[in-house]
Design a protein around this motif. Structure first.
Motif, PDB file in Angstrom:
ATOM      1  N   UNK A 204       0.871  -1.175   0.000  1.00  0.00           N
ATOM      2  CA  UNK A 204       0.000   0.000   0.000  1.00  0.00           C
ATOM      3  C   UNK A 204       0.907   1.224   0.000  1.00  0.00           C
ATOM      4  N   UNK A 205       0.693   2.120  -0.933  1.00  0.00           N
ATOM      5  CA  UNK A 205       1.518   3.315  -1.035  1.00  0.00           C
ATOM      6  C   UNK A 205       0.674   4.547  -0.765  1.00  0.00           C
ATOM      7  N   UNK A 206       1.277   5.517  -0.094  1.00  0.00           N
ATOM      8  CA  UNK A 206       0.570   6.751   0.239  1.00  0.00           C
ATOM      9  C   UNK A 206       1.360   7.949  -0.252  1.00  0.00           C
ATOM     10  N   UNK A 207       0.627   8.974  -0.661  1.00  0.00           N
ATOM     11  CA  UNK A 207       1.249  10.243  -1.009  1.00  0.00           C
ATOM     12  C   UNK A 207       1.790  10.882   0.262  1.00  0.00           C
ATOM     13  N   UNK A 208       2.703  11.814   0.092  1.00  0.00           N
ATOM     14  CA  UNK A 208       3.273  12.514   1.245  1.00  0.00           C
ATOM     15  C   UNK A 208       2.177  13.216   2.048  1.00  0.00           C
ATOM     16  N   UNK A 209       1.228  13.856   1.369  1.00  0.00           N
ATOM     17  CA  UNK A 209       0.153  14.558   2.085  1.00  0.00           C
ATOM     18  C   UNK A 209      -0.681  13.602   2.927  1.00  0.00           C
TER      19      UNK A 209
ATOM     20  N   UNK B  29      13.895   5.679   9.327  1.00  0.00           N
ATOM     21  CA  UNK B  29      12.628   6.029   8.690  1.00  0.00           C
ATOM     22  C   UNK B  29      12.584   5.438   7.282  1.00  0.00           C
ATOM     23  N   UNK B  30      11.451   4.848   6.903  1.00  0.00           N
ATOM     24  CA  UNK B  30      11.354   4.235   5.566  1.00  0.00           C
ATOM     25  C   UNK B  30      11.613   5.236   4.444  1.00  0.00           C
ATOM     26  N   UNK B  31      12.373   4.801   3.471  1.00  0.00           N
ATOM     27  CA  UNK B  31      12.711   5.639   2.317  1.00  0.00           C
ATOM     28  C   UNK B  31      11.501   5.767   1.397  1.00  0.00           C
ATOM     29  N   UNK B  32      11.298   6.950   0.843  1.00  0.00           N
ATOM     30  CA  UNK B  32      10.203   7.104  -0.121  1.00  0.00           C
ATOM     31  C   UNK B  32      10.554   6.450  -1.452  1.00  0.00           C
TER      32      UNK B  32
ATOM     33  N   UNK C 253       7.010  12.550  -7.843  1.00  0.00           N
ATOM     34  CA  UNK C 253       6.073  12.274  -6.752  1.00  0.00           C
ATOM     35  C   UNK C 253       6.675  11.279  -5.761  1.00  0.00           C
ATOM     36  N   UNK C 254       6.567  11.616  -4.477  1.00  0.00           N
ATOM     37  CA  UNK C 254       7.025  10.708  -3.424  1.00  0.00           C
ATOM     38  C   UNK C 254       5.870   9.841  -2.973  1.00  0.00           C
ATOM     39  N   UNK C 255       6.157   8.572  -2.813  1.00  0.00           N
ATOM     40  CA  UNK C 255       5.184   7.638  -2.256  1.00  0.00           C
ATOM     41  C   UNK C 255       5.870   6.884  -1.130  1.00  0.00           C
ATOM     42  N   UNK C 256       5.085   6.534  -0.116  1.00  0.00           N
ATOM     43  CA  UNK C 256       5.617   5.809   1.030  1.00  0.00           C
ATOM     44  C   UNK C 256       4.849   4.507   1.193  1.00  0.00           C
ATOM     45  N   UNK C 257       5.576   3.440   1.442  1.00  0.00           N
ATOM     46  CA  UNK C 257       4.975   2.128   1.662  1.00  0.00           C
ATOM     47  C   UNK C 257       4.388   2.116   3.074  1.00  0.00           C
ATOM     48  N   UNK C 258       3.076   2.019   3.172  1.00  0.00           N
ATOM     49  CA  UNK C 258       2.427   2.081   4.481  1.00  0.00           C
ATOM     50  C   UNK C 258       2.768   0.891   5.366  1.00  0.00           C
ATOM     51  N   UNK C 259       3.071  -0.253   4.775  1.00  0.00           N
ATOM     52  CA  UNK C 259       3.496  -1.398   5.588  1.00  0.00           C
ATOM     53  C   UNK C 259       4.833  -1.098   6.267  1.00  0.00           C
ATOM     54  N   UNK C 260       5.742  -0.445   5.544  1.00  0.00           N
ATOM     55  CA  UNK C 260       7.026  -0.054   6.134  1.00  0.00           C
ATOM     56  C   UNK C 260       6.825   1.021   7.203  1.00  0.00           C
TER      57      UNK C 260
END
Length: 74
Positions: free
Chosen positions: A3-8, A31-34, A40-47
């Protein structure tokens, strides 16, 4: 599936400011790397969830007692 999330979205999820997020990405090696998709930065919500679980927790009451002890000692 990841699951990926936008920075906002992550700002709301973690209840932090953009500058705090940027500071964590740059300065906190735990901290998990984007993931970048173009600019666009996305973050793995599981991480992110795993990172949150690994963080030490303090209760607000513990912080209040520490402050009270500091004032009492002064």
């Amino acid at each position: 599936m990841a699951r990926y999330a936008k920075a906002n979205t992550l700002l709301t999820y973690l209840d932090i400011s953009r500058s705090t997020l940027d500071r964590r990405v740059l300065n906190d090696p735990t901290f998990p790397r984007p993931i970048y998709v173009g600019r666009m930065r996305r973050f793995d919500l599981d991480e992110i969830d795993a990172w949150l679980a690994s963080q030490p927790t303090t209760s607000p009451a513990a912080n209040d007692n520490t402050r009270k002890a500091d004032y009492a000692a002064a």
